[in-house]
Design a protein around this motif. Structure first.
Motif, PDB file in Angstrom:
ATOM      1  N   HIS A  80      59.158  40.796   6.216  1.00  0.00           N
ATOM      2  CA  HIS A  80      57.775  41.155   6.560  1.00  0.00           C
ATOM      3  C   HIS A  80      57.523  40.944   8.046  1.00  0.00           C
ATOM      4  CE1 HIS A  80      53.385  41.182   6.578  1.00  0.00           C
ATOM      5  NE2 HIS A  80      53.403  39.939   7.026  1.00  0.00           N
ATOM      6  N   CYS A  81      57.998  39.830   8.586  1.00  0.00           N
ATOM      7  CA  CYS A  81      57.710  39.491   9.985  1.00  0.00           C
ATOM      8  C   CYS A  81      58.418  40.429  10.956  1.00  0.00           C
ATOM      9  CB  CYS A  81      58.114  38.052  10.272  1.00  0.00           C
ATOM     10  SG  CYS A  81      57.059  36.813   9.496  1.00  0.00           S
ATOM     11  N   HIS A  82      59.709  40.651  10.752  1.00  0.00           N
ATOM     12  CA  HIS A  82      60.433  41.433  11.755  1.00  0.00           C
ATOM     13  C   HIS A  82      60.237  42.931  11.576  1.00  0.00           C
ATOM     14  CE1 HIS A  82      64.063  43.552  10.261  1.00  0.00           C
ATOM     15  NE2 HIS A  82      64.076  42.671   9.286  1.00  0.00           N
ATOM     16  N   ALA A  83      59.617  43.357  10.478  1.00  0.00           N
ATOM     17  CA  ALA A  83      59.312  44.778  10.305  1.00  0.00           C
ATOM     18  C   ALA A  83      58.341  45.267  11.375  1.00  0.00           C
ATOM     19  CB  ALA A  83      58.734  45.037   8.918  1.00  0.00           C
ATOM     20  N   GLY A  84      57.521  44.344  11.910  1.00  0.00           N
ATOM     21  CA  GLY A  84      56.545  44.730  12.921  1.00  0.00           C
ATOM     22  C   GLY A  84      57.039  44.600  14.346  1.00  0.00           C
ATOM     23  N   LEU A 104      71.982  31.700   8.700  1.00  0.00           N
ATOM     24  CA  LEU A 104      73.334  31.928   8.180  1.00  0.00           C
ATOM     25  C   LEU A 104      73.368  33.129   7.251  1.00  0.00           C
ATOM     26  CD1 LEU A 104      74.549  28.287   7.401  1.00  0.00           C
ATOM     27  CD2 LEU A 104      74.766  29.601   9.510  1.00  0.00           C
ATOM     28  N   ARG A 105      72.362  33.234   6.404  1.00  0.00           N
ATOM     29  CA  ARG A 105      72.364  34.349   5.452  1.00  0.00           C
ATOM     30  C   ARG A 105      72.170  35.687   6.164  1.00  0.00           C
ATOM     31  NH1 ARG A 105      68.415  35.277   0.177  1.00  0.00           N
ATOM     32  NH2 ARG A 105      69.321  37.295  -0.381  1.00  0.00           N
ATOM     33  N   LEU A 106      71.282  35.729   7.143  1.00  0.00           N
ATOM     34  CA  LEU A 106      71.067  36.966   7.897  1.00  0.00           C
ATOM     35  C   LEU A 106      72.334  37.370   8.640  1.00  0.00           C
ATOM     36  CD1 LEU A 106      67.524  36.237   9.376  1.00  0.00           C
ATOM     37  CD2 LEU A 106      68.072  38.050   7.728  1.00  0.00           C
ATOM     38  N   ARG A 107      72.970  36.401   9.292  1.00  0.00           N
ATOM     39  CA  ARG A 107      74.206  36.710  10.028  1.00  0.00           C
ATOM     40  C   ARG A 107      75.283  37.238   9.095  1.00  0.00           C
ATOM     41  NH1 ARG A 107      77.476  31.724  11.187  1.00  0.00           N
ATOM     42  NH2 ARG A 107      77.801  32.164   8.965  1.00  0.00           N
ATOM     43  N   ASP A 108      75.461  36.592   7.955  1.00  0.00           N
ATOM     44  CA  ASP A 108      76.510  37.005   7.026  1.00  0.00           C
ATOM     45  C   ASP A 108      76.234  38.385   6.429  1.00  0.00           C
ATOM     46  OD1 ASP A 108      77.733  34.610   7.547  1.00  0.00           O
ATOM     47  OD2 ASP A 108      77.157  33.664   5.641  1.00  0.00           O
ATOM     48  N   ALA A 109      74.951  38.737   6.334  1.00  0.00           N
ATOM     49  CA  ALA A 109      74.585  40.044   5.783  1.00  0.00           C
ATOM     50  C   ALA A 109      74.577  41.142   6.840  1.00  0.00           C
ATOM     51  CB  ALA A 109      73.203  39.959   5.126  1.00  0.00           C
ATOM     52  N   GLY A 110      74.811  40.776   8.096  1.00  0.00           N
ATOM     53  CA  GLY A 110      74.750  41.762   9.163  1.00  0.00           C
ATOM     54  C   GLY A 110      73.342  42.256   9.418  1.00  0.00           C
ATOM     55  N   ALA A 111      72.339  41.438   9.066  1.00  0.00           N
ATOM     56  CA  ALA A 111      70.938  41.815   9.225  1.00  0.00           C
ATOM     57  C   ALA A 111      70.411  41.373  10.584  1.00  0.00           C
ATOM     58  CB  ALA A 111      70.103  41.196   8.106  1.00  0.00           C
ATOM     59  N   THR A 112      69.199  41.810  10.896  1.00  0.00           N
ATOM     60  CA  THR A 112      68.570  41.448  12.165  1.00  0.00           C
ATOM     61  C   THR A 112      68.323  39.949  12.237  1.00  0.00           C
ATOM     62  OG1 THR A 112      67.462  43.588  12.272  1.00  0.00           O
ATOM     63  CG2 THR A 112      66.581  41.838  13.657  1.00  0.00           C
ATOM     64  N   LEU A 113      68.782  39.323  13.304  1.00  0.00           N
ATOM     65  CA  LEU A 113      68.576  37.893  13.500  1.00  0.00           C
ATOM     66  C   LEU A 113      67.319  37.644  14.319  1.00  0.00           C
ATOM     67  CD1 LEU A 113      72.221  36.821  14.338  1.00  0.00           C
ATOM     68  CD2 LEU A 113      70.869  35.913  12.447  1.00  0.00           C
ATOM     69  N   PRO A 114      66.698  36.490  14.151  1.00  0.00           N
ATOM     70  CA  PRO A 114      65.587  36.113  15.033  1.00  0.00           C
ATOM     71  C   PRO A 114      66.045  36.063  16.488  1.00  0.00           C
ATOM     72  CG  PRO A 114      65.712  34.644  13.131  1.00  0.00           C
ATOM     73  CD  PRO A 114      66.962  35.479  13.120  1.00  0.00           C
ATOM     74  N   THR A 115      65.109  36.239  17.408  1.00  0.00           N
ATOM     75  CA  THR A 115      65.443  36.129  18.825  1.00  0.00           C
ATOM     76  C   THR A 115      65.884  34.712  19.167  1.00  0.00           C
ATOM     77  OG1 THR A 115      63.108  35.720  19.321  1.00  0.00           O
ATOM     78  CG2 THR A 115      63.889  37.983  19.512  1.00  0.00           C
ATOM     79  N   CYS A 116      65.362  33.715  18.458  1.00  0.00           N
ATOM     80  CA  CYS A 116      65.747  32.314  18.627  1.00  0.00           C
ATOM     81  C   CYS A 116      65.187  31.551  17.427  1.00  0.00           C
ATOM     82  CB  CYS A 116      65.212  31.738  19.944  1.00  0.00           C
ATOM     83  SG  CYS A 116      63.409  31.754  20.089  1.00  0.00           S
ATOM     84  N   ALA A 117      65.455  30.248  17.373  1.00  0.00           N
ATOM     85  CA  ALA A 117      64.961  29.444  16.254  1.00  0.00           C
ATOM     86  C   ALA A 117      64.702  28.019  16.722  1.00  0.00           C
ATOM     87  CB  ALA A 117      65.961  29.443  15.103  1.00  0.00           C
ATOM     88  N   VAL A 118      63.705  27.392  16.106  1.00  0.00           N
ATOM     89  CA  VAL A 118      63.357  26.003  16.415  1.00  0.00           C
ATOM     90  C   VAL A 118      63.369  25.199  15.117  1.00  0.00           C
ATOM     91  CG1 VAL A 118      61.630  24.434  17.365  1.00  0.00           C
ATOM     92  CG2 VAL A 118      61.928  26.705  18.374  1.00  0.00           C
ATOM     93  N   LEU A 119      64.111  24.091  15.116  1.00  0.00           N
ATOM     94  CA  LEU A 119      64.213  23.212  13.950  1.00  0.00           C
ATOM     95  C   LEU A 119      63.673  21.841  14.333  1.00  0.00           C
ATOM     96  CD1 LEU A 119      67.911  24.081  12.944  1.00  0.00           C
ATOM     97  CD2 LEU A 119      65.816  25.364  12.410  1.00  0.00           C
ATOM     98  N   ALA A 120      62.692  21.364  13.599  1.00  0.00           N
ATOM     99  CA  ALA A 120      62.058  20.078  13.899  1.00  0.00           C
ATOM    100  C   ALA A 120      62.345  19.083  12.783  1.00  0.00           C
ATOM    101  CB  ALA A 120      60.553  20.248  14.078  1.00  0.00           C
TER     102      ALA A 120
END
Length: 244
Positions: A80-84, A104-120
């Motif tokens: 939903h988020c990256h569709a826009g 990990l799941r997006l990368r393994d599926a060859g799908a669009t990855l986020p531009t970056c990620a933050v883990l707190a």
């Protein structure tokens, strides 16, 4: 910095949007609390401030309290988020685990990855065998270390504890987008952050790790650092100016 934001109820949870400005990116924000629980509404104060600091839309996703259903819900929210347009992901505690699992799941599926990620303060290893779980048990007043194994077992269910999508620390971290990780030096999950950051850096991932003195210091500094990191990796290359 944006002065006003509005909150709408979207199909996957509350959506915080800046008023009167074009949105260059969407942040999928995954909530989490010390009990490995919580609701999207709990994340709204953080989402509002993040939207003000960045000018981005922030979607606080709902997810079910069990694995792998939680990851399925997060995947749908990501779609939903990256569709826009360009989108990124951020998560706290269990939300941080889901954010990493999503990568990990997006990368393994060859799908669009986020531009970056933050883990707190993420929980990234459900085997719960890191030394900080014992060493910081007395110092960490935010997490009940004795109750954590029961809560972790309830969430994991029948999934093997070292499954990479459940425990991303055990996964292949090559090919992930730039990461920012936050943790308090006194928290029981500190080693999850330290080990994940080290393995990601060794895998060629750009890593910005912030270890704060304690949870109070983390609370004071994390949001602005997160906003600066997200803006730095925005497609337009804009970097958030420092506030005086």
């Amino acid at each position: 910095m944006v002065s006003e934001v509005r909150v709408d109820e979207g199909p996957f949870g509350p959506e915080v949007r800046p008023e009167g400005t074009a949105v260059a990116q969407t942040v999928l924000y995954l909530h989490g609390d010390p009990r490995l629980a919580g609701t999207p509404q709990d994340a709204l104060p953080t989402a509002r401030e993040l939207a003000r600091l960045t000018g981005y839309a922030v979607v606080c996703a709902r997810y079910r309290p069990r694995f792998p259903q939680a990851l399925e819900d997060v995947w749908a929210a990501w779609e939903h988020c990256h569709a826009g347009g360009p989108a990124t992901v951020a998560g706290k505690r269990l939300g941080g685990s889901l954010a990493a699992g999503l990568l990990l799941r997006l990368r393994d599926a060859g799908a669009t990855l986020p531009t970056c990620a933050v883990l707190a303060s993420p929980i990234l290893d459900f085997t719960l065998d890191s030394p900080s779980l014992l060493l910081n048990a007395a110092a960490d007043r935010t997490v009940d270390a004795e109750a954590l194994p029961v809560r972790a077992a309830t969430y994991a269910g029948t999934t093997p504890r070292d499954h990479p999508l459940l425990s991303p620390l055990h996964g292949n971290l090559h090919g992930l987008p730039p990461l920012q990780l936050h943790a308090a030096g006194t928290e029981v999950l500190l080693d999850d952050t330290l080990s994940f950051a080290t393995r990601a850096a060794h895998s060629g991932v750009a890593v910005d790790m912030r270890i704060h003195e304690d949870s109070a210091a983390q609370g004071l500094r994390q949001l602005e650092a997160t906003a600066q990191f997200l803006r730095a990796w925005c497609p337009d290359g804009a970097v958030m100016p420092r506030r005086g």
